[in-house]
Design an enzyme around this catalytic site. Structure first.
Site, PDB file in Angstrom:
ATOM      1  N   TYR A   1      43.410  42.956  43.652  1.00 32.66           N
ATOM      2  CA  TYR A   1      42.434  42.811  42.412  1.00 32.66           C
ATOM      3  C   TYR A   1      41.646  41.682  42.391  1.00 32.66           C
ATOM      4  O   TYR A   1      40.334  41.901  42.192  1.00 32.66           O
ATOM      5  CB  TYR A   1      43.442  43.233  41.246  1.00 32.66           C
ATOM      6  CG  TYR A   1      42.811  43.244  39.891  1.00 32.66           C
ATOM      7  CD1 TYR A   1      42.223  44.369  39.508  1.00 32.66           C
ATOM      8  CD2 TYR A   1      42.605  42.023  39.118  1.00 32.66           C
ATOM      9  CE1 TYR A   1      41.646  44.516  38.292  1.00 32.66           C
ATOM     10  CE2 TYR A   1      41.828  42.443  37.914  1.00 32.66           C
ATOM     11  CZ  TYR A   1      41.431  43.364  37.392  1.00 32.66           C
ATOM     12  OH  TYR A   1      40.799  43.551  36.304  1.00 32.66           O
ATOM     13  N   SER A   2      42.173  40.604  42.802  1.00 35.72           N
ATOM     14  CA  SER A   2      41.475  39.486  42.565  1.00 35.72           C
ATOM     15  C   SER A   2      40.398  39.301  43.590  1.00 35.72           C
ATOM     16  O   SER A   2      39.247  38.890  43.440  1.00 35.72           O
ATOM     17  CB  SER A   2      42.263  38.135  42.777  1.00 35.72           C
ATOM     18  OG  SER A   2      43.688  38.231  41.828  1.00 35.72           O
TER      19      SER A   2
END
Length: 256
Positions: A163-164
């Site tokens: 996600y990051s």
């Protein structure tokens, strides 16, 4: 069409538009007078959400459209844009809000398939949908692309590497595309929220959620309505001298 067209003649595509932040943005844009196309993988939810929004539009003709689309699939995105333009006649605004938190696990324990799926939903989709929107926006003489990134794309959240990484990619993609289109009528910007109170939070473990909330000086999650308010400005004529920019919506968490 030209940049001088009224908001009621403009058309906005919202990916992930059937729920959460996407639905809130769609509702806000419709209240501002835009016609909205809700793109979503959940076909039934997309049509139901569009019907509800159309009902709230005081009988405005063709105010909302539900479109079934897999935003990670090139052919599906192309078909969805064709359907949208055929229905409304144009596309002036694109809100890339489809997303998933992906695997919540240390890198050493992350499965490749889940990691890649998170990248596809959060980043590949932004590329595919943005690419599809450029031609109709240039033809209309007006365009606004608003990408939903995340504070995680700036700081990196532990145990959320996919996600990051995806959201960092969205920020860089926005900067690149914004520069490419700087001499056109199209503006490209992104929003980097911290924790926002939507059903997406249910994908996070209690520990991950608590850790994220603890970093916010305002000591609360943001609301979908607060995201929608910023997105509405970024989609408007008033956002004229910002492109390739990242707008924080973090309750004071962001430090740069």
């Amino acid at each position: 069409m030209s940049a001088g067209i009224s908001a009621t003649q403009r058309v906005a595509v919202i990916t992930g538009g059937a729920g959460g932040i996407g639905r809130a943005i769609a509702a806000r844009l419709q209240r501002d007078g835009l016609r909205v196309a809700l793109w979503d993988l959940d076909e039934r939810a997309a049509h139901e959400a569009a019907a509800e929004l159309a009902e709230l539009a005081d009988g405005a003709p063709r105010a909302a459209l539900g479109v079934h689309v897999d935003v990670t699939d090139e052919k599906s995105v192309t078909a969805a844009m064709q359907t949208t333009v055929a229905h409304f006649g144009a596309c002036h605004v694109l809100i890339n809000s489809a997303g998933t938190t992906g695997p919540i696990a240390p890198v050493a324990d992350s499965e490749l398939a889940a990691w890649q799926r998170c990248i596809d939903v959060n980043l590949r989709s932004v590329f595919l949908c943005s690419r599809a929107a450029v031609a109709p926006m240039l033809a209309a003489g007006f365009g606004r692309i608003v990408n939903l990134a995340s504070i995680a794309g700036k700081e990196g959240n532990p145990s959320m590497s996919a996600y990051s990484a995806a959201k960092a990619g969205v920020i860089a993609f926005t900067k690149s595309m914004g520069k490419e289109l700087a001499l056109t009528p199209v503006r490209v910007n992104c929003i980097a929220p911290a924790v926002i109170d939507t059903p997406l939070l249910q994908q996070m473990t209690p520990a991950a959620l608590a850790a994220s909330l603890a970093k916010i000086p305002m000591q609360r999650a943001g609301t979908a309505g607060e995201v929608a308010a910023l997105a509405a400005w970024l989609a408007s004529d008033e956002c004229s001298f910002s492109s390739g920019a990242t707008f924080d919506l973090s309750g004071g968490r962001a430090t740069y």
